[in-house]
Scaffold this active site. Structure first.
Site, PDB file in Angstrom:
ATOM      1  CE1 TYR A 162      -3.693   2.521   0.742  1.00 44.41           C
ATOM      2  CE2 TYR A 162      -2.295   3.297   2.530  1.00 44.41           C
ATOM      3  CZ  TYR A 162      -3.392   3.462   1.719  1.00 44.41           C
ATOM      4  OH  TYR A 162      -4.195   4.565   1.865  1.00 44.41           O
ATOM      5  CG  ASP A 203       5.785   3.615   0.682  1.00 41.35           C
ATOM      6  OD1 ASP A 203       6.125   4.198   1.741  1.00 41.35           O
ATOM      7  OD2 ASP A 203       4.602   3.487   0.338  1.00 41.35           O
ATOM      8  CE  LYS A 260       2.324   5.231   8.244  1.00 41.21           C
ATOM      9  NZ  LYS A 260       0.919   5.414   8.512  1.00 41.21           N
TER      10      LYS A 260
HETATM   11  N1  HOZ Z   1      -1.597   4.001   6.086  1.00 42.98           N
HETATM   12  C1  HOZ Z   1      -1.798   3.455   7.376  1.00 42.98           C
HETATM   13  C2  HOZ Z   1      -2.259   2.063   7.253  1.00 42.98           C
HETATM   14  N2  HOZ Z   1      -1.216   1.196   7.101  1.00 42.98           N
HETATM   15  C3  HOZ Z   1      -2.703   4.174   8.262  1.00 42.98           C
HETATM   16  C4  HOZ Z   1      -3.355   5.349   7.727  1.00 42.98           C
HETATM   17  C5  HOZ Z   1      -4.729   5.083   7.301  1.00 42.98           C
HETATM   18  O1  HOZ Z   1      -4.910   4.406   6.295  1.00 42.98           O
HETATM   19  O2  HOZ Z   1      -5.594   5.581   8.001  1.00 42.98           O
END
Ligand code: HOZ
Length: 424
Positions: free
Chosen positions: A144, A239, A267
């Protein structure tokens, strides 16, 4: 556990926001309950609106490596706020943060600050396409990279739990250049290069996948991606939104000893504020406007308050040379507890995921063999025991520097109990 206040808040929220949430993974739907509404958080603990206290292993999905409301970060943010919330103009903090990022990630010779991981990845891909003059990109099943159109194909995180691997609302023409390979499968990558030898701009990969649960790269996999991308004149994008400053102070690239051409950070680099970054080799970054013809911009890019949080976080990382050893030692304990409880687990540093399958989890397909009802039961048992983990199978558990030995012991004890109940 009392949840009356959260329930009332949820009833109001669902009328106003889709699913009552501002990001789908927060919705708790896959663990069969309504979301908790958080009132405040401190150190390793998060407190909901009903006054329930939890040991928090979501850590805002990664940023809180020092736990919540870490005093040096709060102080830096407070001071920055007093000087103005946003300038939309250059300031020295941007330089200080860029210097720190570049010092930790030698493959990033130049950097651009943005506001979210999605933006960082989307911009890195645009840079790769602009630099190479090619359109196609390779991404991996179950990885992702945020919600940019061309990357919402066979995605991980909430897309898996919500069983929409390919999002609606994206014209086919937007994703026709996205080629899909299998994580940890070299042949699936070489087949794509055989088919499109001169058309692939880049490979984008989570160097340690953490959005189909934690799935480490097999030995030699990242080296192979490095080699094959070079051979075909494509760029390698890591990423590192999750792994950057998480697996080491130089991210997954230092941890595994493989450098990328472009890197996306998010993050931790923003210390809990909306900040992210992308960067890489100078010759590639010189394609970015105003130097080059690849356009990318943002009113809040390099926001002074977010930058202050980022600088304070990276400074704290620099001041604690034993940080990653401590995280490693702490994180090994819940891993051991899961194994003892008969739960399958993948762990890399302070990232871990419990899987409810007998299969080794090495890719999207094997991750999907995990029994999600069991995950939901495991999640709910832990939550009722005062331990807050991801309300979704396909995420990571984040251990932070704020977790005390006692927190970890309590957690291990509950994991073992959960394992017993699930095996009964
Ligand atoms: N991208 C993160 C999930 N792995 C958290 C952020 C979200 O999707 O709310």
């Amino acid at each position: 556990m009392k949840t009356n206040t959260s329930e009332k808040l949820y009833q109001r929220a669902v009328k106003l926001m889709p699913g009552g949430v501002n990001s789908p993974v927060r919705a708790f739907r896959n663990v069969g309950r309504d979301p908790l509404f958080i009132d405040h958080a401190n150190g390793s603990y998060i407190y909901d609106a009903d006054g329930n206290k939890f040991i928090d292993y979501v850590c805002s999905w990664g940023p809180d490596i020092f736990g919540h409301a870490y005093p040096p970060i709060i102080e830096a943010v407070r001071k920055a706020c007093e000087k103005g919330l946003t300038f939309g103009a250059c300031h020295e903090g941007e330089i200080l943060l860029a210097e720190k990022i570049i010092a930790h990630f030698p493959s990033m010779e130049m950097v651009r600050l943005v506001s979210s991981g999605t933006e960082a990845v989307m911009s890195a891909i645009r840079a790769a396409r602009g630099f190479t003059g090619r359109d196609k990109i390779i991404k991996f099943e179950g990885c992702y990279h945020g919600h940019c159109d061309s990357l919402l194909v066979k995605g991980g995180s909430g897309l898996i739990t919500h069983t929409i691997p390919d999002s609606a609302g994206i014209p086919e023409s937007f994703t026709k250049h996205t080629l899909i390979a299998k994580y940890n499968d070299k042949k699936s990558v070489s087949d794509l290069f055989d088919t499109y030898p001169d058309e692939i701009a880049c490979i984008i990969v989570e160097p340690c996948a953490a959005n189909m649960g934690v799935v480490p790269p097999k030995k030699g996999f990242l080296e192979y991606l490095r080699e094959i991308s070079k051979k075909y004149g494509a760029l390698l994008i890591f990423d590192e939104v999750i792994t950057g400053f998480r697996l080491s102070d130089g991210g997954a690239q230092k941890f595994y000893g493989v450098n990328a051409d472009l890197t996306a950070l998010g993050k931790i680099v923003g210390g809990g504020m909306p900040l992210a970054a992308y960067g890489g080799k100078r010759e590639i970054m010189e394609c970015i406007s105003p130097l080059g013809s690849v356009y990318q911009a943002g009113t809040l890019s390099g926001n002074p308050v977010a930058v202050a949080a980022g600088i304070a976080t990276l400074t704290a990382i620099e001041q604690q040379p034993d940080l990653y050893d401590r995280l490693e030692r702490k994180s090994a304990k819940p891993e051991a507890a899961m194994r003892k409880a008969g739960i399958n687990v993948n762990r890399v540093g302070s990232l871990l995921t419990a899987f409810f399958t007998d299969k080794a989890v090495t890719d999207y397909e094997s991750a999907c063999t995990s029994d999600r009802d069991k995950y939901a039961a495991y999640f709910n048992f832990l939550l009722e025991s005062g331990i807050y983990t991801a309300p979704s199978q396909f995420e990571a558990m984040f251990v932070s520097a704020a977790h005390s030995e006692e927190d970890i012991d309590v957690t291990c004890n509950m994991i073992e109990k959960a394992g017993k109940i699930l095996h009964e």
